[in-house]
Design a protein around this motif. Structure first.
Motif, PDB file in Angstrom:
ATOM      1  N   MET A   1      34.721  63.704  49.682  1.00  0.00           N
ATOM      2  CA  MET A   1      35.393  62.470  49.975  1.00  0.00           C
ATOM      3  C   MET A   1      36.715  62.629  49.801  1.00  0.00           C
ATOM      4  O   MET A   1      37.351  63.297  48.776  1.00  0.00           O
ATOM      5  CB  MET A   1      34.539  61.192  49.395  1.00  0.00           C
ATOM      6  N   ALA A   2      37.539  62.174  50.420  1.00  0.00           N
ATOM      7  CA  ALA A   2      38.982  62.186  50.371  1.00  0.00           C
ATOM      8  C   ALA A   2      39.723  61.317  49.395  1.00  0.00           C
ATOM      9  O   ALA A   2      39.013  60.055  49.193  1.00  0.00           O
ATOM     10  CB  ALA A   2      39.628  61.707  51.601  1.00  0.00           C
ATOM     11  N   LYS A   3      40.426  61.523  48.350  1.00  0.00           N
ATOM     12  CA  LYS A   3      40.809  60.943  47.231  1.00  0.00           C
ATOM     13  C   LYS A   3      42.413  60.853  47.357  1.00  0.00           C
ATOM     14  O   LYS A   3      42.788  61.845  46.979  1.00  0.00           O
ATOM     15  CB  LYS A   3      40.452  61.267  45.693  1.00  0.00           C
ATOM     16  N   ASN A   4      43.104  59.831  47.738  1.00  0.00           N
ATOM     17  CA  ASN A   4      44.590  59.624  47.606  1.00  0.00           C
ATOM     18  C   ASN A   4      45.217  60.842  47.847  1.00  0.00           C
ATOM     19  O   ASN A   4      45.906  61.458  47.023  1.00  0.00           O
ATOM     20  CB  ASN A   4      44.960  59.188  46.194  1.00  0.00           C
ATOM     21  N   ILE A   5      45.334  61.378  49.097  1.00  0.00           N
ATOM     22  CA  ILE A   5      45.977  62.449  49.281  1.00  0.00           C
ATOM     23  C   ILE A   5      47.370  62.221  49.664  1.00  0.00           C
ATOM     24  O   ILE A   5      47.944  61.001  49.864  1.00  0.00           O
ATOM     25  CB  ILE A   5      45.442  62.800  50.917  1.00  0.00           C
ATOM     26  N   VAL A   6      48.574  62.962  49.237  1.00  0.00           N
ATOM     27  CA  VAL A   6      49.919  62.864  49.410  1.00  0.00           C
ATOM     28  C   VAL A   6      50.367  63.644  50.279  1.00  0.00           C
ATOM     29  O   VAL A   6      49.975  64.829  50.703  1.00  0.00           O
ATOM     30  CB  VAL A   6      50.558  63.153  48.180  1.00  0.00           C
ATOM     31  N   PRO A   7      51.569  63.052  51.030  1.00  0.00           N
ATOM     32  CA  PRO A   7      52.203  64.051  52.130  1.00  0.00           C
ATOM     33  C   PRO A   7      52.882  65.349  51.424  1.00  0.00           C
ATOM     34  O   PRO A   7      53.353  65.561  50.325  1.00  0.00           O
ATOM     35  CB  PRO A   7      53.274  63.030  52.452  1.00  0.00           C
ATOM     36  N   SER A   8      52.668  66.151  52.221  1.00  0.00           N
ATOM     37  CA  SER A   8      53.272  67.678  51.891  1.00  0.00           C
ATOM     38  C   SER A   8      53.376  68.363  53.373  1.00  0.00           C
ATOM     39  O   SER A   8      53.095  67.842  54.367  1.00  0.00           O
ATOM     40  CB  SER A   8      52.372  68.342  51.040  1.00  0.00           C
ATOM     41  N   ASP A   9      53.966  69.623  53.109  1.00  0.00           N
ATOM     42  CA  ASP A   9      53.888  70.742  54.263  1.00  0.00           C
ATOM     43  C   ASP A   9      52.748  71.362  54.443  1.00  0.00           C
ATOM     44  O   ASP A   9      52.464  72.169  55.474  1.00  0.00           O
ATOM     45  CB  ASP A   9      54.865  71.802  54.139  1.00  0.00           C
ATOM     46  N   ALA A  10      51.460  70.946  53.930  1.00  0.00           N
ATOM     47  CA  ALA A  10      50.236  71.681  53.920  1.00  0.00           C
ATOM     48  C   ALA A  10      49.335  71.282  55.124  1.00  0.00           C
ATOM     49  O   ALA A  10      49.818  70.331  55.745  1.00  0.00           O
ATOM     50  CB  ALA A  10      49.294  71.380  52.641  1.00  0.00           C
ATOM     51  N   LYS A  11      48.613  72.029  55.658  1.00  0.00           N
ATOM     52  CA  LYS A  11      47.741  71.811  56.742  1.00  0.00           C
ATOM     53  C   LYS A  11      46.286  71.150  56.177  1.00  0.00           C
ATOM     54  O   LYS A  11      46.025  71.563  55.232  1.00  0.00           O
ATOM     55  CB  LYS A  11      47.392  72.955  57.781  1.00  0.00           C
ATOM     56  N   LEU A  12      45.862  70.193  56.905  1.00  0.00           N
ATOM     57  CA  LEU A  12      44.596  69.642  56.355  1.00  0.00           C
ATOM     58  C   LEU A  12      43.536  69.777  57.383  1.00  0.00           C
ATOM     59  O   LEU A  12      43.509  69.659  58.363  1.00  0.00           O
ATOM     60  CB  LEU A  12      44.712  68.183  56.050  1.00  0.00           C
ATOM     61  N   ALA A  13      42.279  70.191  56.867  1.00  0.00           N
ATOM     62  CA  ALA A  13      40.940  70.266  57.718  1.00  0.00           C
ATOM     63  C   ALA A  13      40.425  69.075  57.291  1.00  0.00           C
ATOM     64  O   ALA A  13      39.892  68.846  56.365  1.00  0.00           O
ATOM     65  CB  ALA A  13      40.274  71.422  57.381  1.00  0.00           C
ATOM     66  N   ILE A  14      40.138  68.012  58.442  1.00  0.00           N
ATOM     67  CA  ILE A  14      39.762  66.744  58.177  1.00  0.00           C
ATOM     68  C   ILE A  14      38.218  66.782  58.992  1.00  0.00           C
ATOM     69  O   ILE A  14      38.186  67.004  60.169  1.00  0.00           O
ATOM     70  CB  ILE A  14      40.431  65.646  58.629  1.00  0.00           C
ATOM     71  N   THR A  15      37.036  66.484  58.209  1.00  0.00           N
ATOM     72  CA  THR A  15      35.902  66.314  58.694  1.00  0.00           C
ATOM     73  C   THR A  15      35.326  64.885  58.698  1.00  0.00           C
ATOM     74  O   THR A  15      35.357  64.613  57.394  1.00  0.00           O
ATOM     75  CB  THR A  15      35.061  67.296  57.957  1.00  0.00           C
TER      76      THR A  15
END
Length: 68
Positions: A1-15
Motif C-alpha cells: 500500500m502507498a504511504k505518503n509519497i513525496v514529489p521527486s524526479d523518480a518514476k513510479l510504478a503504480i498498480t
C-alpha cells in the motif's frame, strides 16, 4: 500500500490492488485519471506533485514502487 509519497524526479510504478467498487465517485475518478483500468494493471508515471497528490488520495487501493 502507498504511504505518503513525496514529489521527486523518480518514476513510479503504480498498480491497482483493490477494486473501486463501493468507493466514492471521487476515488473512482482518481484511479481512472491515473490510467488504471482493472486490478493488477500497472502504469509508470513521474513523481510530480499532481501524480503524488492523486496517489496519496487513494493509497488503500494502490501499490506504489519505484520503477527501474
Amino acid at each position: 500500500m502507498a504511504k505518503n509519497i513525496v514529489p521527486s524526479d523518480a518514476k513510479l510504478a503504480i498498480t491497482q490492488v483493490k477494486s473501486i467498487i463501493g468507493g466514492s465517485q471521487v476515488q473512482r475518478d482518481v484511479v481512472r485519471s491515473l490510467g488504471l483500468k482493472r486490478i493488477g494493471h500497472t502504469v509508470v508515471r513521474t513523481a510530480d506533485p499532481v501524480t503524488v497528490g492523486m496517489v496519496n488520495k487513494v493509497p488503500h487501493l494502490l501499490k506504489v514502487e519505484e520503477a527501474k
